[in-house]
Design a protein around this motif. Structure first.
Motif, PDB file in Angstrom:
ATOM      1  N   GLY A   1       8.947  13.629   8.385  1.00  0.00           N
ATOM      2  CA  GLY A   1       8.812  12.367   9.107  1.00  0.00           C
ATOM      3  C   GLY A   1       8.401  11.197   8.246  1.00  0.00           C
ATOM      4  N   GLU A   2       8.080  11.449   6.968  1.00  0.00           N
ATOM      5  CA  GLU A   2       7.589  10.375   6.104  1.00  0.00           C
ATOM      6  C   GLU A   2       8.744   9.689   5.378  1.00  0.00           C
ATOM      7  OE1 GLU A   2       4.522  11.953   3.622  1.00  0.00           O
ATOM      8  OE2 GLU A   2       3.116  12.164   5.277  1.00  0.00           O
ATOM      9  N   TYR A   3       9.585   9.077   6.152  1.00  0.00           N
ATOM     10  CA  TYR A   3      10.669   8.280   5.565  1.00  0.00           C
ATOM     11  C   TYR A   3      10.625   6.895   6.198  1.00  0.00           C
ATOM     12  CZ  TYR A   3      13.225   9.344   9.903  1.00  0.00           C
ATOM     13  OH  TYR A   3      13.600   9.466  11.212  1.00  0.00           O
ATOM     14  N   SER A   4      11.322   5.944   5.589  1.00  0.00           N
ATOM     15  CA  SER A   4      11.250   4.573   6.096  1.00  0.00           C
ATOM     16  C   SER A   4      12.567   3.848   5.901  1.00  0.00           C
ATOM     17  CB  SER A   4      10.117   3.796   5.395  1.00  0.00           C
ATOM     18  OG  SER A   4      10.366   3.658   4.019  1.00  0.00           O
ATOM     19  N   VAL A   5      12.700   2.759   6.648  1.00  0.00           N
ATOM     20  CA  VAL A   5      13.795   1.804   6.492  1.00  0.00           C
ATOM     21  C   VAL A   5      13.200   0.563   5.842  1.00  0.00           C
ATOM     22  CG1 VAL A   5      15.504   0.380   7.693  1.00  0.00           C
ATOM     23  CG2 VAL A   5      14.940   2.670   8.570  1.00  0.00           C
ATOM     24  N   ASN A   6      13.724   0.168   4.698  1.00  0.00           N
ATOM     25  CA  ASN A   6      13.175  -0.966   3.949  1.00  0.00           C
ATOM     26  C   ASN A   6      14.215  -2.078   3.825  1.00  0.00           C
ATOM     27  OD1 ASN A   6      11.230   1.013   3.427  1.00  0.00           O
ATOM     28  ND2 ASN A   6      11.831   1.277   1.288  1.00  0.00           N
ATOM     29  N   ILE A   7      13.861  -3.286   4.241  1.00  0.00           N
ATOM     30  CA  ILE A   7      14.738  -4.445   4.072  1.00  0.00           C
ATOM     31  C   ILE A   7      13.880  -5.609   3.593  1.00  0.00           C
ATOM     32  CG2 ILE A   7      16.443  -5.974   5.124  1.00  0.00           C
ATOM     33  CD1 ILE A   7      16.648  -3.969   7.459  1.00  0.00           C
ATOM     34  N   ALA A   8      14.308  -6.270   2.517  1.00  0.00           N
ATOM     35  CA  ALA A   8      13.586  -7.440   2.008  1.00  0.00           C
ATOM     36  C   ALA A   8      14.570  -8.554   1.702  1.00  0.00           C
ATOM     37  CB  ALA A   8      12.790  -7.090   0.749  1.00  0.00           C
ATOM     38  N   LEU A   9      14.223  -9.760   2.093  1.00  0.00           N
ATOM     39  CA  LEU A   9      14.966 -10.948   1.692  1.00  0.00           C
ATOM     40  C   LEU A   9      14.290 -11.531   0.463  1.00  0.00           C
ATOM     41  CD1 LEU A   9      17.025 -13.275   2.035  1.00  0.00           C
ATOM     42  CD2 LEU A   9      15.367 -14.357   3.590  1.00  0.00           C
TER      43      LEU A   9
ATOM     44  N   ALA B   1       8.887   2.963   9.994  1.00  0.00           N
ATOM     45  CA  ALA B   1       8.730   4.417   9.861  1.00  0.00           C
ATOM     46  C   ALA B   1       9.095   5.037  11.207  1.00  0.00           C
ATOM     47  CB  ALA B   1       7.299   4.761   9.463  1.00  0.00           C
ATOM     48  N   PRO B   2      10.383   5.302  11.432  1.00  0.00           N
ATOM     49  CA  PRO B   2      10.842   5.698  12.775  1.00  0.00           C
ATOM     50  C   PRO B   2      10.170   6.946  13.324  1.00  0.00           C
ATOM     51  CG  PRO B   2      12.698   5.151  11.351  1.00  0.00           C
ATOM     52  CD  PRO B   2      11.491   5.185  10.479  1.00  0.00           C
TER      53      PRO B   2
ATOM     54  N   SER C   1       5.781   3.589  13.616  1.00  0.00           N
ATOM     55  CA  SER C   1       5.110   2.369  13.157  1.00  0.00           C
ATOM     56  C   SER C   1       6.097   1.467  12.416  1.00  0.00           C
ATOM     57  CB  SER C   1       3.944   2.707  12.223  1.00  0.00           C
ATOM     58  OG  SER C   1       2.942   3.439  12.898  1.00  0.00           O
ATOM     59  N   ILE C   2       5.800   0.175  12.421  1.00  0.00           N
ATOM     60  CA  ILE C   2       6.618  -0.796  11.706  1.00  0.00           C
ATOM     61  C   ILE C   2       5.718  -1.908  11.175  1.00  0.00           C
ATOM     62  CG2 ILE C   2       7.138  -2.050  13.851  1.00  0.00           C
ATOM     63  CD1 ILE C   2       9.936  -2.644  12.645  1.00  0.00           C
ATOM     64  N   TRP C   3       6.015  -2.368   9.971  1.00  0.00           N
ATOM     65  CA  TRP C   3       5.286  -3.470   9.335  1.00  0.00           C
ATOM     66  C   TRP C   3       6.280  -4.561   8.973  1.00  0.00           C
ATOM     67  CZ3 TRP C   3       4.348   1.638   8.616  1.00  0.00           C
ATOM     68  CH2 TRP C   3       3.037   2.107   8.689  1.00  0.00           C
TER      69      TRP C   3
ATOM     70  N   SER D   1       7.614   7.685   0.340  1.00  0.00           N
ATOM     71  CA  SER D   1       8.365   6.460   0.593  1.00  0.00           C
ATOM     72  C   SER D   1       7.484   5.211   0.544  1.00  0.00           C
ATOM     73  CB  SER D   1       9.109   6.556   1.934  1.00  0.00           C
ATOM     74  OG  SER D   1       8.238   6.438   3.026  1.00  0.00           O
ATOM     75  N   ALA D   2       8.032   4.112   1.054  1.00  0.00           N
ATOM     76  CA  ALA D   2       7.331   2.826   1.031  1.00  0.00           C
ATOM     77  C   ALA D   2       6.143   2.782   1.972  1.00  0.00           C
ATOM     78  CB  ALA D   2       8.306   1.702   1.379  1.00  0.00           C
ATOM     79  N   LEU D   3       5.905   3.850   2.709  1.00  0.00           N
ATOM     80  CA  LEU D   3       4.714   3.913   3.558  1.00  0.00           C
ATOM     81  C   LEU D   3       3.443   3.710   2.750  1.00  0.00           C
ATOM     82  CD1 LEU D   3       5.711   6.955   5.791  1.00  0.00           C
ATOM     83  CD2 LEU D   3       5.584   4.548   6.491  1.00  0.00           C
ATOM     84  N   LYS D   4       3.474   4.069   1.479  1.00  0.00           N
ATOM     85  CA  LYS D   4       2.266   3.928   0.645  1.00  0.00           C
ATOM     86  C   LYS D   4       1.817   2.466   0.577  1.00  0.00           C
ATOM     87  CE  LYS D   4       4.151   6.462  -2.716  1.00  0.00           C
ATOM     88  NZ  LYS D   4       5.193   7.307  -2.085  1.00  0.00           N
ATOM     89  N   PHE D   5       2.763   1.549   0.383  1.00  0.00           N
ATOM     90  CA  PHE D   5       2.414   0.127   0.358  1.00  0.00           C
ATOM     91  C   PHE D   5       1.797  -0.293   1.694  1.00  0.00           C
ATOM     92  CE2 PHE D   5       6.068   0.574  -2.497  1.00  0.00           C
ATOM     93  CZ  PHE D   5       5.647  -0.102  -3.639  1.00  0.00           C
TER      94      PHE D   5
END
Length: 277
Positions: A102-110, A123-124, A128-130, A194-198
């Motif tokens: 479950g520790e995967y994420s969707v990352n999008i940055a402009l 983090a589906p 959670s979502i940031w 994944s990016a969950l660490k940040f």
């Protein structure tokens, strides 16, 4: 080409959240399906889910902001950048997706110039979502087919004198990273992928994440912006912020440290390049 001048970064981030929510629901729907896994040329795994999520995200970004380049891990990793461009990792933590942690994420940055201006990490499977534009916020993901978020400010915590919480990769470790962490008074090492660490650092749940092994810009840009807007920083050797859009490097990062309390930066001694790892 459509520009972003005059657009509120927080509003852009909220639009990115809706795109990440849709991509996350697609990934959740594919979690229990038979995973068609293959190994890419760089030795990392990819699945049909990576490709499906990336195709969806690129389509939605082009609908919202036509003509803005999208540098994405699976299908667009050699796209040339412009004054504005997107960095996308449709499924950060593919190994965890495959293994069901479950520790995967969707990352999008402009990216504007060479730094992020708006970002989302969703983090589906963890619900959670940031996001961050000018400020960092966190929400639970809406249930069912809902689209309403309950945004709360995300804020880093001051580093304790002792017993820092360090986030370490579940699937990556190296001697140089251990050397960097050894100068800090680490009390707890928490394995997270994944990016969950940040984002966990941005939410005040941890203090530091050091990575000396190779990463790509789409791995870090969204989390970098969220953590920075929450009061922390992501720094390379010498304490300089990471910069993005390095096509000449194949969009590869050097060593970096993600920290909640910026005072920790002076205690870290990062190697100059990822090859040092």
């Amino acid at each position: 080409m459509m520009r972003f001048d005059g657009q509120n970064p927080d509003e852009i981030a909220q639009k990115l959240a809706q795109i990440a929510l849709e991509a996350g629901r697609l990934l959740r729907g594919m979690e229990s399906a038979l995973v068609d896994k293959r190994i890419k040329d760089d030795g990392t795994p990819t699945t049909a889910a990576d490709l499906a999520a990336e195709e969806l995200i690129i389509r939605r970004l082009d609908e919202a902001w036509p003509g803005v380049p999208v540098v994405a891990e699976e299908t667009s990793s050699t796209v040339q950048t412009d004054d504005y461009f997107f960095l996308v990792d449709p499924l950060d933590g593919t190994g965890d997706f495959i293994h069901g942690t479950g520790e995967y994420s969707v990352n999008i940055a402009l990216i504007q110039g060479n730094r992020p201006m708006a970002a989302v990490v969703a983090a589906p499977a963890m619900g959670s979502i940031w996001i961050a534009g000018e400020r960092a916020r966190v929400s639970a993901l809406p249930d069912g087919q809902g689209t309403d978020f309950n945004w709360q400010d995300a804020k880093v915590r001051p580093a304790p004198e002792q017993d820092l919480v360090a986030l370490v990769s579940r699937r990556h470790g190296d001697i140089a990273t251990e050397a960097c962490l050894s100068v800090l008074s680490i009390g707890t090492r928490r394995m997270t992928s994944s990016a969950l660490k940040f984002c966990l650092i941005a939410s005040g749940e941890a203090d530091v994440y050091v990575r000396c092994g190779p990463t790509m810009e789409w791995d870090t840009a969204a989390g970098d912006h969220i953590l920075t807007c929450a009061g922390g920083s992501v720094v390379g050797p010498g304490g300089a912020p990471l910069t993005y859009g390095h096509e000449e490097k194949g969009y590869r990062n050097g060593p970096f440290a993600a920290i909640g309390d910026t005072a920790l930066a002076t205690r870290l001694d990062l190697p100059v390049s990822a090859s040092a790892a």
